[in-house]
Enzyme design. Structure first.
Site, PDB file in Angstrom:
ATOM      1  N   ASP A 264       1.043  -1.101   0.091  1.00 23.30           N
ATOM      2  CA  ASP A 264      -0.367   0.064  -0.281  1.00 23.30           C
ATOM      3  C   ASP A 264       0.668   1.073   0.426  1.00 23.30           C
ATOM      4  OD1 ASP A 264      -3.125   0.479   1.452  1.00 23.30           O
ATOM      5  OD2 ASP A 264      -2.288   1.879   0.152  1.00 23.30           O
TER       6      ASP A 264
HETATM    7  C1  GLC Z   1      -4.310   3.959  -0.368  1.00 21.38           C
HETATM    8  C2  GLC Z   1      -5.246   3.089  -0.366  1.00 21.38           C
HETATM    9  C3  GLC Z   1      -5.825   1.582  -0.739  1.00 21.38           C
HETATM   10  C4  GLC Z   1      -5.657   2.908  -2.375  1.00 21.38           C
HETATM   11  C5  GLC Z   1      -3.989   3.244  -2.833  1.00 21.38           C
HETATM   12  C6  GLC Z   1      -3.763   3.423  -4.017  1.00 21.38           C
HETATM   13  O1  GLC Z   1      -3.956   4.544   0.454  1.00 21.38           O
HETATM   14  O2  GLC Z   1      -4.719   2.462   1.306  1.00 21.38           O
HETATM   15  O3  GLC Z   1      -6.942   1.084  -0.530  1.00 21.38           O
HETATM   16  O4  GLC Z   1      -5.041   1.405  -3.245  1.00 21.38           O
HETATM   17  O5  GLC Z   1      -3.587   4.053  -1.509  1.00 21.38           O
HETATM   18  O6  GLC Z   1      -4.380   4.895  -3.904  1.00 21.38           O
END
Ligand code: GLC
Length: 722
Positions: A264
């Protein structure tokens, strides 16, 4: 490209180029040439080299930009390896459909697939290769702002609906430019954060992990999801992105997942904040050793993997394996031959918000709304002349919910637009009455709202929680309606009892006080682009509410955690629930049960559960038993009912829940019509994890019921003999 050619490409790459394939950057910074990378000592390193070799980007805007990104990168990349373009398309790209928690209330896997198919078409045209969807974190605490992003508190719904979304999004062949790869997230148990606070630590037993949190990720991987994203949280002391037990042991070895693991946002770097890594280099080692292939945005891998390999701390074979998984995914998407994939500006113009897509979005909004209360108020009569539309959401355009794409509010059908489209002759007066921001104490608008209510034939109160108060990083410790909305509601209802309340919110709210006075309560969640049309059709009966709660609504935040599949305890509270029984498992100041339970929802018609029969009285290992439930529409209009099947194992080597959802079917019944709904209950569905973490099935009585949680209407028993 053949596997041999991919291998040859890998062998031709330098360590820096391999590390680059494992890094994802912000598309916007790359396009604007503001991509900076911070070196080990905090210095800013030139990003030119990274731009040459980076493997993927996230969060871009449209087909035109998608093509530009690919062109810019390929012009610079010595290996001519196309970028992967990834985007969060959670509930629609340009045509926004209801938030996932609302979709869970539809109890309709087919509807989830239909909406996902619509989102796939718009995403492919936009140039998306991978969507960071589905999010299937089972969530049981409405304080957590991301509960809006999952389908349910029940792993069965999250599993079936997540898998349906994966199949509808990926199709049968990812090299087809119309298909998009799925990244299931957030692995694992992100919804179990302590105190409902986002990003907070998670500590659950192996059994809870296996029975409640892991099934939905596994169902999505079994449906073919090509990527998975470890969660931000620490799980039982080890952050997911560095959790070898979770990733190497369960994901790779036990489940045999061969796809791509992407961290993430900054999660690799956050291992330092967790206290799991001493610095970014240590974090890179830990994440790579745990099997995290792509480092999202932190650039940790680019800065440190070459050095870790050269000093012998991380094997090049491990890096090669990660790079090969990324190259295989690009190859499967056909990017080496067609780096633009489905990006198509003409297609964008043609399908974004097209009538067919708007119809799907409107129907989904209608099917996922939940009628919580109705004292004969709804549906309103069509010959009404004077309508008062009151509340902070009366003229709101932001009815799409977190993760709707930027600008979605420009395309939203508002409540006034929807009502005027349905009833062009009626007089419609709107009053805001008060604000909805947390801490807003201004109630100076209530007097005007009361006057408008008193002069109207029917009143619609549009209340809720601002769109930006749920979603990522939006946890709340109180769950009541923000601002002076409850006071507004009381004053307006006192002025005109012919009032229906519409609710727009992303999490289950605490509605106890409102429910005492509101004659009608219709939960709309964040219904998306067609909000106003769906709400008007529901209020005036062109659509009959049929949603059922996919997560219970608490009487108080103090009741959390409040899973519907609770245990009996040694001192279960006896009936009635509305009074305390000291020295039993109860509260002195509140009933135990939610205000509205999982699986609950009303209709404009009524249904009778007449009979439940079993095809046999015993069930052996690997066998199936048929459960037939006869349901009749006892009202005067057609309606849909979700027939829910629950079981209870009253005695086990580990205590079992008082009720567990095992299946559901949504049926349409004409007035007076009855249907026999047949469920096929398999022995495997009755297995559970024992004290040793082994999946077992134990002989003995099993009770089978139909109804909804805490209101099981018909029950029969059979004997499990294994
Ligand atoms: C965010 C979220 C995740 C998302 C990623 C890309 O922090 O936790 O669900 O897909 O970043 O945007």
């Amino acid at each position: 490209m053949t596997e041999e050619k991919l291998k040859a490409l890998l062998d031709s790459m330098t360590l820096e180029e391999k590390a680059g394939q494992l890094v994802q950057c912000n598309a916007g910074q790359f396009i604007a040439n503001t991509l900076e990378i911070t070196g080990p000592d905090g210095e800013t390193l030139p990003a030119e080299d990274l731009c040459r070799v980076m493997g993927s980007v996230l969060t871009f805007e449209d087909a035109k930009q998608a093509k530009a990104l690919q062109d810019m990168h390929l012009a610079a990349d010595p290996n001519k390896i196309p970028l992967l373009l990834m985007l969060d398309v959670i509930h629609g790209l340009r045509t926004t459909y209801p938030i996932p928690l609302a979709m869970g209330c539809g109890f309709d896997d087919g509807l989830v697939a239909e909406c996902a198919d619509m989102a796939r078409k718009e995403s492919a045209a936009c140039g998306v290769h991978v969507t960071f969807n589905p999010m299937v974190d089972t969530a049981r605490d409405a304080r957590w702002g991301r509960i809006l992003e999952t389908n349910s508190e029940e792993p069965l719904l999250n599993s079936r609906m997540g898998a349906a979304l994966v199949r509808a999004t990926q199709g049968n062949d990812l090299s087809d430019p119309g298909n998009v790869a799925c990244c299931v997230k957030h692995y694992a148990a992100y919804g179990a954060g302590e105190a409902g606070r986002d990003y907070n630590t998670v500590d659950v037993s192996e059994r809870m992990l296996r029975e409640t949190y892991l099934p939905a990720y596994k169902a999505c991987l079994d449906a073919g999801a090509r990527l998975i994203m470890p969660a931000f949280n620490a799980l039982n002391g080890v952050p997911c992105v560095a959790n070898k037990r979770l990733m190497n042991d369960i994901l790779r070895k036990e489940w045999g997942f061969e796809g791509v693991v992407i961290s993430d946002y900054n999660a690799v770097g956050e291992l330092v904040s967790h206290g799991a890594a001493a610095d970014l280099k240590d974090a890179s080692r830990l994440a790579m050793e745990a099997g995290c292939d792509i480092d999202m945005v932190m650039n940790a891998y680019y800065l440190h993997l070459p050095e870790l390999v050269r000093e012998g701390t991380v094997s090049e074979e491990m890096v090669d394996a990660a790079v090969m998984r990324v190259l295989r995914l690009k190859n499967e998407l056909g990017l080496f031959e067609n780096p633009y994939h489905g990006a198509d500006e003409e297609a964008e113009k043609k399908i974004y918000l097209c009538p067919e897509h708007r119809e799907i979005a409107r129907r989904a909004a209608e099917e996922t709304a939940v009628l919580l209360k109705n004292e004969g108020i709804l549906p309103f009569r069509k010959d009404v002349k004077r309508i008062a539309l009151i509340g902070p959401f009366a003229e709101e355009t932001r009815l799409n919910g977190f993760w709707s794409r930027p600008g979605a509010e420009k395309y939203t059908v508002t409540l006034p637009e929807g009502i005027r489209a349905l009833l062009p002759e009626a007089e419609l007066r709107t009053e805001k009455g008060c604000g909805a921001e947390i801490g807003d104490t201004d109630d100076s608008g209530i007097a005007a709202a009361v006057r408008a209510a008193a002069e109207a034939e029917v009143v619609i109160l549009a209340l809720g929680e601002p769109e930006n108060d749920s979603g990522e990083g939006r946890s709340r410790a109180e769950l009541t309606l923000p601002g002076r909305q409850t006071e507004l509601a009381k004053a307006v209802i006192a002025a005109n009892p012919n009032t229906a309340v519409l609710l727009f919110n992303g999490r289950p709210l605490v509605l106890t006080e409102l429910a005492e006075t509101a004659p009608a309560l219709l939960e709309m969640w964040y219904p998306g682009t067609e909000a106003g049309n769906a709400a008007a059709r529901l209020l005036w009966g062109d659509a009959n509410p049929c949603g059922k709660l996919s997560a219970g609504l608490a009487r108080s935040v103090g009741q959390y955690p409040m899973p519907y599949n609770r245990m009996s305890t040694g001192r279960p509270k006896p009936e009635p629930d509305n009074q305390p029984f000291p020295f039993t498992s109860c509260y002195l100041d509140m009933p135990n049960l939610p205000l509205y339970s999982f699986g609950y929802g009303l209709s404009y018609t009524t249904f009778a559960y007449e009979k439940l029969t079993l095809s046999r009285k015993t069930l052996g290992r690997g066998e199936t038993l048929e459960v037939t439930v006869r349901v009749r529409n006892t009202g005067d209009r057609a309606g849909k009912e979700t027939v829910q099947l629950y079981t209870r194992d009253p005695v086990g080597s580990v205590v079992r829940p008082v009720q567990e959802l095992k299946d559901y079917q949504k049926i349409l019944l004409a007035p007076g019509e009855a249907k026999d709904v047949v469920f096929r209950l398999r022995e495997e569905q009755l297995r559970f994890y024992d004290m040793d973490g082994k999946q077992v099935c134990e002989s003995g009585e099993i009770r089978v019921s139909a109804g909804w949680a805490d209101h099981l209407l018909l029950t029969e028993s059979f004997t499990l003999q294994v």
